[in-house]
Design an enzyme around this catalytic site. Structure first.
Site, short mmCIF file in Angstrom:
data_model
loop_
_atom_site.label_atom_id
_atom_site.label_comp_id
_atom_site.label_asym_id
_atom_site.label_seq_id
_atom_site.Cartn_x
_atom_site.Cartn_y
_atom_site.Cartn_z
CB SER A 109 89.64 35.64 18.24
OG SER A 109 88.80 36.61 18.83
CD GLN A 130 85.60 36.01 15.90
OE1 GLN A 130 86.66 36.49 16.26
NE2 GLN A 130 84.43 36.51 16.26
CE1 TYR A 132 82.27 37.78 18.62
CE2 TYR A 132 84.52 38.27 19.25
CZ TYR A 132 83.38 37.49 19.36
OH TYR A 132 83.37 36.43 20.22
CB THR A 158 81.21 35.33 16.05
OG1 THR A 158 82.40 34.55 15.89
CG2 THR A 158 80.51 34.90 17.33
CE LYS A 254 82.99 29.95 17.23
NZ LYS A 254 82.62 30.80 18.36
CG HIS A 278 80.52 32.44 22.16
ND1 HIS A 278 80.49 33.21 21.04
CD2 HIS A 278 81.62 32.85 22.84
CE1 HIS A 278 81.51 34.05 21.04
NE2 HIS A 278 82.22 33.84 22.11
C1 GLV Z 1 84.86 36.12 23.36
O1 GLV Z 1 84.69 35.74 22.25
C2 GLV Z 1 84.53 35.36 24.53
O2 GLV Z 1 83.71 34.45 24.45
O3 GLV Z 1 85.10 35.64 25.57
#
Ligand code: GLV
Length: 382
Positions: A109, A130, A132, A158, A254, A278
């Site tokens: 992540s 991944q 953001y 994501t 995603k 998520h």
């Molecule tokens: C971060 O990706 C979360 O969902 O806490």
């Protein structure tokens, strides 16, 4: 009880609860608002009924498959999860090693504690990264370049976290990395001495991909300050183009949970989409991942790989997703529980449990090859 004695993911979860400070354990074990979607992700798997078949040759079974053209020993990847290095010291590095040894993909992540370079330094096969998207485009471009330089073989973008869903537990716990030293937090840590000892032995206690790389940022120790200050709320379909161009490799989207979005993703140049809400951590009240999977598979046909994330707690759940047409699945909380319970050995145990359950279920459904599973293995009307 050692991780080797754990028979189910629920056993590992209870072990993790006893080993990991409350704020981090509950970060994993939480959903947005009422946690209705978090629960539905798991519950809806139980509604899917398997067809039991008999007197079928069950020898020579195979779970091996491919996800985005990469060979996997079973179609189960480790999902990207934030704060992983707070479930156990150096958590991302340990989980990546366990996944590599097992022959399944590990996804790091953006919000990890260990950095891309840390994970690269302890693995020998490519892992997935991944992304953001932050407002600071230079930082994002640099992050993509770092993932490329580390040899990552897929970028998982994501789409469902431009703003953060509210998780009450995190707010009540005052979650942050590194933890604050208030009496409440000190107590939570003092009652988890093994966790503390491991944590004292590492220097990785904050967001490794960010700290030292992003310029001019404020207090980024909490997820809510992070996302509200940094994440790009204007992210749109057209952004996928520059991300894809900069990355130049396999791209996975995603967070698709709607047929219309699934159809729109067909023109994006992505190699796969992940049906995901998520883990119920964003839009509480959204449908479960498994309930949306069949119609999303139907919407994209064979034009793109469809993967599923959310609610998997057993190899049986993996099998059900594969029957509905998912080419691959992801486990988030199950591996975090294993990690919290016992580090690398705990993640290995998670994967072993899932593999065994998948294998036995497949055999009792009268199938020998995971690639042959289809809706024909499920009851339509029971
Ligand atoms: C971060 O990706 C979360 O969902 O806490």
């Amino acid at each position: 009880m050692s991780v080797e004695q754990a028979l189910t993911i629920a056993d590992l979860k209870e072990q993790a609860r006893r080993r990991v400070p409350k704020m981090f354990f509950e970060y994993a074990d939480s959903g947005a608002w009422t946690e209705g979607t978090y629960r539905a992700n798991e519950e809806d798997f139980h509604k899917v009924k398997l067809r039991q078949r008999v007197l079928v040759d069950m020898t020579n079974r195979s779970l091996a498959s491919e996800m985005i053209g990469e060979k996997v020993s079973m179609p189960v990847a480790i999902a990207p999860t934030g704060f992983t290095g707070m479930q156990h010291a150096d958590g991302e590095m340990l989980a990546a090693q366990a996944a590599e040894e097992f022959g399944v993909p590990f996804t790091l992540s953006t919000m990890s504690i260990c950095s891309i370079e840390d994970v690269r330094s302890v693995t020998s096969k490519p892992f997935w990264f991944q992304l953001y998207v932050m407002q600071d485009r230079d930082f994002v471009l640099n992050l993509i370049d770092r993932a490329k330089a580390a040899g990552c073989s897929a970028l998982v973008l994501t789409l469902d976290l431009q703003i953060l869903g509210q998780r009450h537990k995190d707010l009540r716990n005052g979650l942050s990395a590194p933890p604050r030293f208030t009496p409440k937090h000190l107590w939570q840590m003092a009652t988890r001495p093994f966790w503390c000892l491991d944590m004292l032995g590492t220097k990785r206690r904050t967001f490794g991909n960010i700290v030292g790389h992003a310029k001019g940022v404020g207090d980024l120790s909490s997820l809510s300050s992070w996302t509200s200050e940094q994440f790009d709320p204007q992210l749109s379909w057209k952004d996928i183009e520059w991300i894809r161009d900069r990355w130049g490799g396999k791209l996975i989207l995603k967070g698709i949970l709607d047929e219309e979005d699934a159809r729109m993703s067909l023109g994006s140049g992505a190699d796969a989409i992940i049906v995901s809400n998520h883990g119920g951590r964003q839009l509480d009240g959204a449908a479960s991942s498994i309930s949306m999977l069949p119609r999303i598979v139907d919407a994209v046909g064979d034009k793109m790989e469809v993967h599923l994330d959310g609610g998997i707690r057993s190899g049986q759940d993996v099998l059900k997703a594969l029957c509905y047409g998912a080419k691959g699945t992801y486990i988030g909380r199950p591996f975090l529980y294993g990690l919290g319970a016992g580090g690398k050995a705990g993640v290995r145990r998670t994967l072993e449990i899932i593999r065994k359950e998948l294998d036995i279920t497949m055999a009792l459904c009268g199938e020998r090859d995971v690639k042959n599973l289809s809706r024909n293995n499920l009851h339509k009307d029971v």
